[in-house]
Design a protein around this motif. Structure first.
Motif, PDB file in Angstrom:
ATOM      1  N   SER A  56       0.729  -0.783  -0.486  1.00 53.97           N
ATOM      2  CA  SER A  56      -0.111  -0.009   0.200  1.00 53.97           C
ATOM      3  C   SER A  56       0.735   1.645   0.075  1.00 53.97           C
ATOM      4  CB  SER A  56      -0.777  -0.039   1.455  1.00 53.97           C
ATOM      5  OG  SER A  56      -1.435  -1.680   1.622  1.00 53.97           O
ATOM      6  N   VAL A  57       2.207   1.381   0.833  1.00 49.38           N
ATOM      7  CA  VAL A  57       2.633   2.553   1.068  1.00 49.38           C
ATOM      8  C   VAL A  57       3.366   2.406  -0.503  1.00 49.38           C
ATOM      9  CG1 VAL A  57       4.902   3.089   1.641  1.00 49.38           C
ATOM     10  CG2 VAL A  57       3.007   2.131   3.539  1.00 49.38           C
ATOM     11  N   THR A  58       3.581   1.354  -0.786  1.00 46.18           N
ATOM     12  CA  THR A  58       4.513   1.302  -2.346  1.00 46.18           C
ATOM     13  C   THR A  58       3.976   2.222  -3.220  1.00 46.18           C
ATOM     14  OG1 THR A  58       5.900  -0.242  -1.675  1.00 46.18           O
ATOM     15  CG2 THR A  58       5.719   0.544  -4.155  1.00 46.18           C
ATOM     16  N   GLY A  59       1.830   1.852  -3.038  1.00 43.30           N
ATOM     17  CA  GLY A  59       1.331   2.830  -4.353  1.00 43.30           C
ATOM     18  C   GLY A  59       0.828   3.845  -4.226  1.00 43.30           C
ATOM     19  N   PHE A  60       1.125   4.208  -2.274  1.00 45.42           N
ATOM     20  CA  PHE A  60       1.047   5.554  -2.813  1.00 45.42           C
ATOM     21  C   PHE A  60       1.981   6.289  -3.079  1.00 45.42           C
ATOM     22  CE2 PHE A  60       1.654   8.899   0.350  1.00 45.42           C
ATOM     23  CZ  PHE A  60       0.237  10.092   0.093  1.00 45.42           C
ATOM     24  N   ILE A  61       3.056   5.802  -2.862  1.00 47.33           N
ATOM     25  CA  ILE A  61       3.946   6.041  -3.630  1.00 47.33           C
ATOM     26  C   ILE A  61       4.416   6.591  -5.018  1.00 47.33           C
ATOM     27  CG2 ILE A  61       6.993   6.119  -3.640  1.00 47.33           C
ATOM     28  CD1 ILE A  61       6.970   5.156  -0.818  1.00 47.33           C
ATOM     29  N   CYS A  62       4.160   5.034  -6.131  1.00 50.62           N
ATOM     30  CA  CYS A  62       3.665   5.280  -6.919  1.00 50.62           C
ATOM     31  C   CYS A  62       2.730   6.913  -7.279  1.00 50.62           C
ATOM     32  CB  CYS A  62       3.836   4.360  -7.694  1.00 50.62           C
ATOM     33  SG  CYS A  62       5.282   3.195  -7.322  1.00 50.62           S
ATOM     34  N   GLY A  63       1.586   6.669  -6.866  1.00 51.04           N
ATOM     35  CA  GLY A  63       0.552   7.703  -7.150  1.00 51.04           C
ATOM     36  C   GLY A  63       0.953   9.331  -6.970  1.00 51.04           C
ATOM     37  N   VAL A  64       2.094   9.781  -6.155  1.00 49.03           N
ATOM     38  CA  VAL A  64       2.193  10.376  -5.706  1.00 49.03           C
ATOM     39  C   VAL A  64       3.526  10.986  -6.686  1.00 49.03           C
ATOM     40  CG1 VAL A  64       4.063  11.882  -3.517  1.00 49.03           C
ATOM     41  CG2 VAL A  64       1.836  10.778  -3.383  1.00 49.03           C
ATOM     42  N   VAL A  65       4.530  10.168  -7.301  1.00 50.09           N
ATOM     43  CA  VAL A  65       5.492  10.009  -8.402  1.00 50.09           C
ATOM     44  C   VAL A  65       4.813  10.800  -9.348  1.00 50.09           C
ATOM     45  CG1 VAL A  65       6.895   9.082  -9.545  1.00 50.09           C
ATOM     46  CG2 VAL A  65       7.157   9.582  -6.858  1.00 50.09           C
ATOM     47  N   SER A  66       3.755   9.879  -9.727  1.00 52.39           N
ATOM     48  CA  SER A  66       2.887   9.749 -10.774  1.00 52.39           C
ATOM     49  C   SER A  66       2.404  11.270 -10.877  1.00 52.39           C
ATOM     50  CB  SER A  66       2.374   8.634 -11.334  1.00 52.39           C
ATOM     51  OG  SER A  66       0.887   8.803 -10.775  1.00 52.39           O
ATOM     52  N   THR A  67       1.666  11.464  -9.965  1.00 53.94           N
ATOM     53  CA  THR A  67       0.963  12.813 -10.080  1.00 53.94           C
ATOM     54  C   THR A  67       2.241  13.937 -10.726  1.00 53.94           C
ATOM     55  OG1 THR A  67      -0.712  11.808  -8.842  1.00 53.94           O
ATOM     56  CG2 THR A  67      -0.807  14.596  -8.633  1.00 53.94           C
ATOM     57  N   LEU A  68       3.506  13.630  -9.501  1.00 51.99           N
ATOM     58  CA  LEU A  68       3.793  15.067 -10.010  1.00 51.99           C
ATOM     59  C   LEU A  68       5.093  15.109 -10.506  1.00 51.99           C
ATOM     60  CD1 LEU A  68       5.897  14.619  -6.072  1.00 51.99           C
ATOM     61  CD2 LEU A  68       4.556  16.957  -7.002  1.00 51.99           C
ATOM     62  N   LEU A  69       5.031  14.289 -11.725  1.00 52.40           N
ATOM     63  CA  LEU A  69       5.123  13.574 -12.551  1.00 52.40           C
ATOM     64  C   LEU A  69       4.748  14.211 -14.219  1.00 52.40           C
ATOM     65  CD1 LEU A  69       7.961  10.625 -12.678  1.00 52.40           C
ATOM     66  CD2 LEU A  69       9.020  13.530 -13.061  1.00 52.40           C
ATOM     67  N   TYR A  70       3.232  14.503 -13.935  1.00 54.65           N
ATOM     68  CA  TYR A  70       2.223  13.927 -15.169  1.00 54.65           C
ATOM     69  C   TYR A  70       2.171  15.062 -16.343  1.00 54.65           C
ATOM     70  CZ  TYR A  70      -2.413  13.598 -17.392  1.00 54.65           C
ATOM     71  OH  TYR A  70      -3.279  13.980 -18.112  1.00 54.65           O
ATOM     72  N   PRO A  71       2.929  16.797 -15.399  1.00 54.52           N
ATOM     73  CA  PRO A  71       2.811  17.303 -16.703  1.00 54.52           C
ATOM     74  C   PRO A  71       3.677  16.871 -18.089  1.00 54.52           C
ATOM     75  CG  PRO A  71       2.730  18.379 -14.708  1.00 54.52           C
ATOM     76  CD  PRO A  71       2.892  16.992 -14.429  1.00 54.52           C
ATOM     77  N   TYR A  72       5.110  16.172 -16.647  1.00 59.27           N
ATOM     78  CA  TYR A  72       6.469  16.182 -18.261  1.00 59.27           C
ATOM     79  C   TYR A  72       5.784  14.484 -18.958  1.00 59.27           C
ATOM     80  CZ  TYR A  72       8.940  19.414 -15.042  1.00 59.27           C
ATOM     81  OH  TYR A  72       9.063  19.643 -13.850  1.00 59.27           O
ATOM     82  N   LEU A  73       4.829  13.896 -18.364  1.00 59.06           N
ATOM     83  CA  LEU A  73       4.927  12.714 -18.841  1.00 59.06           C
ATOM     84  C   LEU A  73       3.872  12.847 -19.873  1.00 59.06           C
ATOM     85  CD1 LEU A  73       4.575   9.645 -16.271  1.00 59.06           C
ATOM     86  CD2 LEU A  73       6.188   9.904 -18.190  1.00 59.06           C
ATOM     87  N   SER A  74       2.281  14.008 -19.768  1.00 57.21           N
ATOM     88  CA  SER A  74       1.855  14.643 -20.647  1.00 57.21           C
ATOM     89  C   SER A  74       2.953  14.910 -22.138  1.00 57.21           C
ATOM     90  CB  SER A  74       0.254  15.663 -20.384  1.00 57.21           C
ATOM     91  OG  SER A  74      -0.360  15.890 -21.256  1.00 57.21           O
ATOM     92  N   ALA A  75       3.656  15.783 -21.456  1.00 58.86           N
ATOM     93  CA  ALA A  75       4.051  16.759 -22.662  1.00 58.86           C
ATOM     94  C   ALA A  75       5.081  15.993 -23.834  1.00 58.86           C
ATOM     95  CB  ALA A  75       6.156  17.495 -22.417  1.00 58.86           C
ATOM     96  N   LEU A  76       5.307  14.715 -22.651  1.00 65.32           N
ATOM     97  CA  LEU A  76       6.385  13.398 -24.053  1.00 65.32           C
ATOM     98  C   LEU A  76       4.997  13.055 -24.777  1.00 65.32           C
ATOM     99  CD1 LEU A  76       8.725  11.846 -24.339  1.00 65.32           C
ATOM    100  CD2 LEU A  76       7.742  10.249 -22.041  1.00 65.32           C
TER     101      LEU A  76
END
Length: 133
Positions: A56-76
């Protein structure tokens, strides 16, 4: 007439009763077996809870990281459309949906892998400890 037949059947029947000491030793052995099973169930439940907590902690961390990286991933994703890897009209219309699907699948895979690895480590340590005793 039927009563006589039943009496004849049961007259020769005299079961032997086991002595009290045999009964008590068997009872204590069974009681010990129940305690061993209860201890193993408790330890298994605790190991599974720990593995689920870590996943669960791993999933939460992945969610936070993906939210923070979302603008960069969207541009990609939009750049992939601009470079003709994916048609532009698809990335414009479905780029966000594709990105969220990729993020969701990746997060699920990472979380499941964390659970699987943690569960394996805990079970391996338990098997090693059980074989020593």
């Amino acid at each position: 007439m039927e009563e006589d037949k039943l009496k004849d059947i049961f007259t020769g029947y005299s079961p032997e009763l086991s002595p009290d000491s045999m009964f008590m030793s068997r009872f204590e052995k069974n009681l010990h077996s129940v305690e061993v099973i209860k201890q193993r169930c408790t330890s298994t439940r605790n190991r599974n809870r720990a593995a689920i907590t870590i996943a669960s902690v791993t999933g939460f961390i992945c969610g936070v990281v993906s939210t923070l990286l979302y603008p960069y991933l969207s541009a990609l994703v939009k750049n992939l459309g601009a470079m003709s890897f994916i048609p532009v009209h698809i990335t414009d219309a479905y780029g966000d949906i594709m990105l969220w699907a990729i993020i969701g699948i990746t997060t699920c895979l990472i979380t499941f892998t964390a659970y699987d690895i943690t569960s394996g480590i805990f079970n391996h340590g338990h098997a090693r400890g059980a074989s020593a005793s």
